[in-house]
Structure formats: C-alpha cells, structure tokens
Scaffold this active site. Structure first.
Site, PDB file in Angstrom:
ATOM      1  N   SER A 210       0.782  -1.082  -0.024  1.00 25.87           N
ATOM      2  CA  SER A 210       0.035  -0.026  -0.011  1.00 25.87           C
ATOM      3  C   SER A 210       0.935   1.360   0.058  1.00 25.87           C
ATOM      4  CB  SER A 210      -0.930  -0.062   1.059  1.00 25.87           C
ATOM      5  OG  SER A 210      -1.959   1.196   1.050  1.00 25.87           O
ATOM      6  N   ASN A 211       0.563   2.299   0.141  1.00 22.55           N
ATOM      7  CA  ASN A 211       1.118   3.674   0.505  1.00 22.55           C
ATOM      8  C   ASN A 211       0.639   4.537   1.550  1.00 22.55           C
ATOM      9  OD1 ASN A 211      -1.022   5.400  -0.684  1.00 22.55           O
ATOM     10  ND2 ASN A 211      -0.744   4.103  -2.633  1.00 22.55           N
ATOM     11  N   ARG A 212       1.259   5.718   1.805  1.00 21.58           N
ATOM     12  CA  ARG A 212       0.820   6.415   3.045  1.00 21.58           C
ATOM     13  C   ARG A 212      -0.327   7.484   2.786  1.00 21.58           C
ATOM     14  NH1 ARG A 212       6.098   9.416   3.875  1.00 21.58           N
ATOM     15  NH2 ARG A 212       4.930  10.133   5.653  1.00 21.58           N
ATOM     16  N   SER A 213      -1.075   7.317   1.682  1.00 26.22           N
ATOM     17  CA  SER A 213      -1.955   8.193   1.640  1.00 26.22           C
ATOM     18  C   SER A 213      -3.090   8.170   2.930  1.00 26.22           C
ATOM     19  CB  SER A 213      -2.928   7.873   0.417  1.00 26.22           C
ATOM     20  OG  SER A 213      -4.182   8.600   0.465  1.00 26.22           O
ATOM     21  N   ALA A 278      -4.571   7.630  -3.881  1.00 23.68           N
ATOM     22  CA  ALA A 278      -3.060   7.323  -4.589  1.00 23.68           C
ATOM     23  C   ALA A 278      -3.248   5.816  -4.913  1.00 23.68           C
ATOM     24  CB  ALA A 278      -2.420   7.572  -3.203  1.00 23.68           C
TER      25      ALA A 278
END
Ligand SMILES: Cc1cc2nc3c(=O)[nH]c(=O)nc-3n(C[C@H](O)[C@H](O)[C@H](O)COP(=O)(O)O)c2cc1C
Length: 406
Positions: A210-213, A278
């Site tokens: 995943s990502n930090r959004s 994101a």
C-alpha cells in the site's frame, strides 16, 4: 471558508436525555464559525442548564419564559426569519407531533411554524416510540412537506432498551447540517465522483502493498462537493476515517477495483471526476491464496503495472458528454512541476493539483497541504500552506467553474 462560517443556525433542543449531546453539537457548530442561537423547551431545561449552551456558543439562549418577556414582539416570529437553518436536535416525539399538526404553543414550535428557512430534525426517543404509528405518521407528514431528518439510529438508549430511536452522534449530525445548508448550492443537480485513500494490492490473504495516503484530502474534497450541493460518489480505499454522511461511499481495495468503480460511476452521467486517491502503479503478478509461511521465505515479489484510471477516462471522454471536469492529483518527490505538467497533458486533464510529498509539514498523513494548480493553458497557481479543507474548497471551486462554464 467553511460552509458553516457566518451561518445563522437556530438550534432547538427538547426534553430528551440526549440533550446533553446537543451541547457538543452547539460547540462544534460554533467552532466551525456558525452563529448558534439556542431555543430550549421547558422540558429540555429540566435536563441541562441554559448556561451550558451559552458557555459554548457565547450567544443567546431562549427559554420558555422569553416568549412572554420584553422581547416577545421580536422573538415571536423573528427568530425563524433571520436563520439560515433551524435544527431541532434532539427532537422529542411530542415536538415532532406538534410541528406536524401546526401547533404553536411554545417558543420553539412557534418558531418552527413561522420559519422561512429549512428545518432539520434529529429525533431521539426510547425504543418503540419512533415506530409507533402516531410518530411514524407525523414523521411522514413532515418529510412530505420538505422537513429534513437526520436519524434516529438503531442502538442502545439511556433506558437500557435497544432499537430505533437513538440520537445521531453530533459528529455525524454535522454532516447533515452541512448538507442542509449546501443543498441548493451551485452544484445542485450535478454528480461528482471523488476518489480517496491508498490502494491495497494483495500478496497473500494477510499481506498487501500500500502507500501512505491517509484519505484526508479526498474526503475533504467529497465534503466540499456536498457543501456545494452536488450528489457525490466517494470511491475510497480503506482509510479508517469516519464514514461521511450524505454521499454514496463505495469501498474498494485494489487499483483494479477502483478502476471498475470509477468507470461505472463516471459512465452514470458524472459531471466531474476528482481523483485524489493514491492508486497503486504496480501490483503483484502472483497472489498466494494461502498465507506465505515465514519458514518458506518470500523470495521475490514480482510486480506488474496497473492500468491507469485517468488514461482510461481520457479514452472514454468523447462518449461522456456530461463530464466537464476531470481533475487529477500529482504527488511527486522530485521535479514536481515538470512531472505534473506531463501528467496533465498525457491524461488530458482539466486541472492537475500537484504537491511535493517530501515536505514535512504538508501532504501525506498530516492535516495541511501545499499545492500547485496547473491548467492546460500553462497557468500555474502556487498556493500557500493550507488546511486540506481549504485545498478541497479551492479544488471544488475550480470544478464548479469548469462544470458551469458555457
Ligand atoms: C427522563 C426522561 C427522558 C425522556 N426522554 C425522552 C426522549 O428521549 N424522547 C422523547 O420523545 N421524550 C422523552 N421524554 C418525554 C418528554 O420529555 C416529554 O414528552 C415532554 O413533554 C417533551 O416536551 P418538549 O417536546 O416540549 O421538549 C423524557 C422524559 C423524561 C422524564
């Protein structure tokens, strides 16, 4: 400026134990910039002191005695005339019945009868009372006449009984109040699709990439579009943020699911698409259907590019005559403007909102953002550090401009 800023809200409170929660509501409205005046019924004043409301609003609190006091000629019909919205929260079965029948035997019911502004009622009553035929008929009558309702919800009441009748939590009520204030705004009758959060690409049933959004910016945009009167579909990856009110919220995990839902919602006559999510650019080639055991080792996770959602929408756009505003976000860690301009052109966007994710005070996870607006004619508008709500209002203003321009 938030939709609540400078608005005159009359808050009617009635004789329910849930009236203590209305103090929190009055405080939230005041903190959001609204001028809140409170009308208490005699029964409400038996549960909490007018001083509690006065302390959080800094404004007048009207009680039953005031109807017959020196200001009677002003109060009699004046309160309901000067307001942008009359919110009755909590509203008893008794007061709902009186308003449905046009009774005007106390300051609150007179005000409701004389009001020129929309009325929003948040009922609160013990299990069984809300569903009794008398109350149900009164609620139906008021709904038919255009009175707005928020709740009640299912759950446990103060009496210990459970059922439908629980007062809606103030945090959720705030969403309904914003909706009531904005429903005749410039985007009335327009559909806006907003995306938020960071996608999850599964490796096995437990793990994902995943990502930090945080989703905060996308949620703020969806709320700003509701404030402007739009019918909003929010398509979101998991965020942990409270589910917003008065919009259709569709939860998705992966980039592929996001693509399918965005395409569907956009094809259903959307006027605007604002992609703040994101979305993963890569996804694992192989997803294990069993949890990969530590002892077996992970080896290498091979990735393949995901399909670009905005590129797909760009291809579809000639078949979507309603779609007037397609706005993308560019989160970059280097060559911000150059990369954003390239994205704007390649994806045929009407606007790209670019932010530098290496800044420690703005972007992912935090409450503020510093963005640059890039337009197809080459204009660049670099905005100062703002709250994500302010950025959302700015972006929605641009969408309004694109959608309404002849
Ligand atoms: C402890 C207590 C709690 C009550 N809670 C509620 C309630 O949640 N909802 C309701 O409709 N009536 C409730 N009532 C009854 C109302 O207070 C009563 O019908 C009163 O006449 C309402 O007056 P008003 O509508 O002018 O405020 C409660 C009464 C008591 C004594």
């Amino acid at each position: 400026m938030s939709i609540l800023s400078g608005k005159n809200i009359l808050l009617g409170v009635t004789g329910s134990i849930a009236v203590y929660k209305a103090i929190d509501l009055a405080s939230r409205l005041t903190q959001a910039g609204a001028n809140v005046e409170v009308i208490m019924t005699s029964a409400a004043a038996k549960f909490v002191s007018p001083l509690a409301f006065k302390s959080v609003t800094g404004k007048g609190v009207y009680k039953e005695e005031d109807l017959w006091g020196g200001e009677a000629h002003v109060l009699h019909v004046g309160l309901g005339h000067g307001a942008d919205l009359l919110v009755i929260a909590p509203c008893t079965a008794n007061t709902i019945a009186k308003i449905a029948y046009g009774l005007a035997d106390n300051l609150l019911t007179i005000t409701a009868l004389a009001a020129q502004c929309p009325i929003l009622i948040a009922p609160a009553m013990d299990a069984g009372m809300y569903e009794k035929p008398a109350t149900a008929a009164n609620v139906a009558t008021l709904m038919e006449r255009g009175v707005l309702f928020a709740g009640p919800e299912d759950g446990r009441m103060a009496s210990g009984l459970a059922g439908k009748g629980r007062f809606m939590e103030p945090s959720k009520l705030m969403g309904h109040i914003r909706h009531a204030l904005g429903m005749n705004g410039p985007l009335k009758g327009k559909k806006i699709v907003v995306t938020a959060g960071g996608s999850r690409e599964a490796i096995d049933p437990v793990r994902y990439i995943s990502n930090r959004s945080s989703g905060k910016q996308g949620y703020a945009i969806a709320q700003a579009a509701v404030d402007a009167g739009a019918a909003v579909t929010l398509i979101t990856h998991p965020t942990g943020l409270p589910e917003p009110e008065n919009m259709l919220v569709i939860q998705v995990d992966t980039a592929a699911e996001m693509l399918a839902e965005v395409e569907k919602a956009t094809r259903e006559g959307a006027h605007g698409l604002i992609m703040a999510a994101a979305v993963a650019d890569f996804t694992p080639v192989n997803v294990s259907d069993q949890k990969i055991k530590k002892r077996d080792g992970f080896g290498q996770v091979q990735l393949t590019p995901t399909e670009d959602i905005l590129a797909r929408i760009a291809l579809l756009r000639p078949t979507l005559p309603n779609l007037k505003a397609v706005i993308g976000f560019a989160a970059e860690s280097q060559n911000l403007l150059e990369n954003a301009r390239e994205k704007l052109a390649r994806k045929k966007l009407d606007l790209v909102v670019a932010n530098d994710i290496t800044a420690s005070d703005a972007g992912f996870g935090v409450d503020d953002n510093r963005v640059n607006l890039l337009f197809p004619d080459g204009i660049l508008d670099s905005l100062p550090l703002m709250s994500k709500e302010q950025v959302a209002e700015t972006v929605v203003q641009q969408a309004i401009h694109l959608i309404l321009k002849k």
